[in-house]
Design an enzyme around this catalytic site. Sequence first.
Site, PDB file in Angstrom:
ATOM      1  N   CYS A  63       0.940  -1.159  -0.094  1.00 11.65           N
ATOM      2  CA  CYS A  63       0.012   0.018   0.139  1.00 11.65           C
ATOM      3  C   CYS A  63       0.856   1.255   0.025  1.00 11.65           C
ATOM      4  CB  CYS A  63      -0.928   0.051   1.189  1.00 11.65           C
ATOM      5  SG  CYS A  63      -0.136  -0.121   2.935  1.00 11.65           S
ATOM      6  N   HIS A 117      -2.267   1.049   6.780  1.00  9.13           N
ATOM      7  CA  HIS A 117      -2.598   1.179   5.581  1.00  9.13           C
ATOM      8  C   HIS A 117      -2.743   2.579   4.930  1.00  9.13           C
ATOM      9  CE1 HIS A 117      -3.953  -0.816   1.903  1.00  9.13           C
ATOM     10  NE2 HIS A 117      -5.093  -0.064   1.952  1.00  9.13           N
ATOM     11  N   HIS A 133      -6.089   2.007  -3.834  1.00  8.62           N
ATOM     12  CA  HIS A 133      -4.801   1.489  -2.995  1.00  8.62           C
ATOM     13  C   HIS A 133      -4.491   0.011  -3.308  1.00  8.62           C
ATOM     14  CE1 HIS A 133      -7.889  -1.144  -0.675  1.00  8.62           C
ATOM     15  NE2 HIS A 133      -8.466  -0.468  -1.510  1.00  8.62           N
TER      16      HIS A 133
END
Length: 163
Positions: A63, A117, A133
């Site tokens: 990510c 994340h 993402h």
Amino acid sequence: MKKTLLLFCLLCFFSFASKAQENTSLTQQYQKMMGGNLLAFAKSMIGVPYRYASSNPNKGFDCSGFVNYVFQNFGFKVPRSSPEFARAGVPVKLGDAKVGDVLIFTGSNPKVREIGHVGIISSIEDGEIKFIHSSSGKAHGVTITNLDGYYKSRFMKAVSIIE
């Protein structure tokens, strides 16, 4: 001669006045242009597979590697790891966030409130936010996801990189 001079002065005045008005929105124009180009570039990566600890589009992205790669391509110096994004850019309220801002989430367990994340807002329509993402989940690669349910429970903060 006086009419010509007066006409010239009026033209100069209106020309400078319109330039001043253009300059006040130059930052907004820059943000819109950069956000659009940045998002088009990011969307060109949809389908690139997820790969832990990678920021290489030929191998895959994790990510933060994806977000880092996208922003670096436009000359922005951004962190390489998800936790570092909490200190990057300018914090914004989710309601004030705009396309191109970075969303920061917990890791896969929303009960553990540690950053794990990141993604980039790709669209906001009728208050509904979508973000792009690189996911290790079902999509297992670069994808666009709605900010609802699971990701809403993991949301921690938003930051603006493009100021």
